[in-house]
Enzyme design. Structure first.
Site, PDB file in Angstrom:
ATOM      1  N   ASP A   1       5.875   0.384   0.100  1.00 15.10           N
ATOM      2  CA  ASP A   1       7.244   0.207  -0.391  1.00 15.10           C
ATOM      3  C   ASP A   1       7.735  -1.124   0.174  1.00 15.10           C
ATOM      4  OD1 ASP A   1       9.835   0.878  -1.479  1.00 15.10           O
ATOM      5  OD2 ASP A   1      10.487   1.393   0.538  1.00 15.10           O
ATOM      6  N   SER A   2       8.903  -1.542  -0.296  1.00 14.41           N
ATOM      7  CA  SER A   2       9.484  -2.773   0.235  1.00 14.41           C
ATOM      8  C   SER A   2       9.917  -2.609   1.691  1.00 14.41           C
ATOM      9  CB  SER A   2      10.708  -3.151  -0.602  1.00 14.41           C
ATOM     10  OG  SER A   2      11.631  -2.082  -0.583  1.00 14.41           O
TER      11      SER A   2
ATOM     12  N   CYS B   1       7.578   3.129  -4.407  1.00 15.57           N
ATOM     13  CA  CYS B   1       8.715   2.271  -4.704  1.00 15.57           C
ATOM     14  C   CYS B   1       8.915   2.313  -6.212  1.00 15.57           C
ATOM     15  CB  CYS B   1       8.386   0.854  -4.248  1.00 15.57           C
ATOM     16  SG  CYS B   1       9.638  -0.351  -4.699  1.00 15.57           S
TER      17      CYS B   1
ATOM     18  N   GLU C   1      18.233   0.736   4.981  1.00  9.97           N
ATOM     19  CA  GLU C   1      17.421  -0.111   5.882  1.00  9.97           C
ATOM     20  C   GLU C   1      18.118  -0.274   7.238  1.00  9.97           C
ATOM     21  OE1 GLU C   1      14.324  -1.703   5.693  1.00  9.97           O
ATOM     22  OE2 GLU C   1      13.961  -0.607   3.830  1.00  9.97           O
TER      23      GLU C   1
ATOM     24  N   CYS D   1      15.098   5.626  -6.556  1.00 13.96           N
ATOM     25  CA  CYS D   1      14.748   4.649  -5.524  1.00 13.96           C
ATOM     26  C   CYS D   1      14.367   5.475  -4.310  1.00 13.96           C
ATOM     27  CB  CYS D   1      15.937   3.749  -5.205  1.00 13.96           C
ATOM     28  SG  CYS D   1      15.642   2.691  -3.772  1.00 13.96           S
TER      29      CYS D   1
ATOM     30  N   HIS E   1      14.459   4.910  -1.295  1.00 12.05           N
ATOM     31  CA  HIS E   1      15.360   4.844  -0.142  1.00 12.05           C
ATOM     32  C   HIS E   1      16.418   5.958  -0.187  1.00 12.05           C
ATOM     33  CE1 HIS E   1      13.734   0.808   0.491  1.00 12.05           C
ATOM     34  NE2 HIS E   1      14.452   0.679   1.592  1.00 12.05           N
TER      35      HIS E   1
HETATM   36  N1  DGL Z   1      12.490   1.814  -2.336  1.00 14.57           N
HETATM   37  C1  DGL Z   1      12.442   0.980  -3.437  1.00 14.57           C
HETATM   38  C2  DGL Z   1      12.533   1.643  -4.776  1.00 14.57           C
HETATM   39  O1  DGL Z   1      12.163   2.782  -4.894  1.00 14.57           O
HETATM   40  C3  DGL Z   1      12.846  -0.446  -3.345  1.00 14.57           C
HETATM   41  C4  DGL Z   1      14.208  -0.780  -2.900  1.00 14.57           C
HETATM   42  C5  DGL Z   1      14.331  -2.285  -2.823  1.00 14.57           C
HETATM   43  O2  DGL Z   1      13.536  -2.870  -2.093  1.00 14.57           O
HETATM   44  O3  DGL Z   1      15.191  -2.836  -3.513  1.00 14.57           O
HETATM   45  O4  DGL Z   1      12.926   1.045  -5.744  1.00 14.57           O
END
Ligand code: DGL
Length: 250
Positions: free
Chosen positions: A9-10, A72, A151, A183, A185
């Site tokens: 993931d990012s 992600c 984050e 997402c 996150h």
């Molecule tokens: N967790 C990520 C997603 O599912 C990326 C969030 C990001 O880096 O903008 O899209």
């Protein structure tokens, strides 16, 4: 042969997917990589996300992975074809799994809200997939501010309340039946989202992908799963968040 899955993931968001996969014990080993030096991905150009994703794949190949999960949604919405071309093993994204998970819980006339990064929402992949299943009451809203909040672990109620107002004030929230956390996150703020959308079922990429893996690859639980956490910047922070998110599991 040892099954070693790379999950990336990012940043810390993919830990929500890694946790579900860890708990499912479908692999012997998990190598988790968060590209924390370059988070967020979801507000960047598609070509940049594809480049970063290919670099993450190259990095993970050093660990002899034989399966890749893009934990992600932003990567899953635009980089899967390129990743599949470069990997000589299975590459699975989270969007298809999320769509299947909606099908399991939502009635055909339900109001479905999809939230995610700009890249994921602009790709319309969730919408298209859900339309194909017959759903038509779909609202998609990009909610990128949740990413830095997660984050930074800045889940202050007041702060989130203001952002909820910014993104959702125009909705009749009592009428939302399903919220797709598009997402990875977002499960980290799911308690607040559930409180706000008090009649809704939340769809979580982690739980969804475990179902897909079991179904499609007939994977069965291993006696034990080992997990390693890596990050392109500040690995201590990622490990700290992992410690909290996994609680007593690791
Ligand atoms: N967790 C990520 C997603 O599912 C990326 C969030 C990001 O880096 O903008 O899209």
């Amino acid at each position: 042969m040892i099954s070693r899955v790379g999950i990336f993931d990012s940043g810390v968001g993919g830990l929500t997917v890694a946790k579900s996969i860890y708990q499912s014990r479908l692999f012997d080993e998990i190598i988790y990589f968060g590209d924390t030096a370059r988070v967020p991905y979801g507000s960047k150009n598609e070509s940049t996300i594809i480049r970063y994703s290919l670099e993450a794949l190259e990095f993970l190949k050093n660990f002899d992975i034989n399966f890749l999960i893009t934990a992600c949604n932003s990567v899953s919405s635009c980089a899967l074809p390129e990743l599949k071309k470069e990997a000589n093993f299975e590459v699975v994204g989270v969007i298809e799994a999320g769509i299947q998970a909606v099908k399991k819980v939502a009635k055909i006339n339900n109001n479905i809200l999809i939230i995610g990064t700009k890249t994921t929402i602009n790709s319309k992949l969730y919408e298209i997939g859900l339309h194909e299943l017959g759903y038509s009451n779909i609202i998609s809203i990009p909610t990128p501010l949740f990413v830095p909040i997660v984050e930074e672990e800045a889940y202050k109620r007041g702060l989130l309340k203001e952002i909820f107002e910014l993104y959702f004030a125009h909705l009749d929230r009592a009428k939302i039946d399903v919220v797709v956390l598009g997402c990875t996150h977002f499960p980290m703020i799911s308690a607040y989202l559930s409180e706000y959308f008090y009649n809704a079922t939340l769809i979580h990429s982690g739980e969804a992908i475990v179902e897909l893996l079991k179904k499609r690859y007939h994977l069965v639980p291993k006696p034990i799963t080992n997990i390693q956490f890596l990050a392109s910047e500040n690995p201590h922070h990622l490990k700290e968040v992992a410690g909290k998110w996994f609680k007593n599991l690791i």
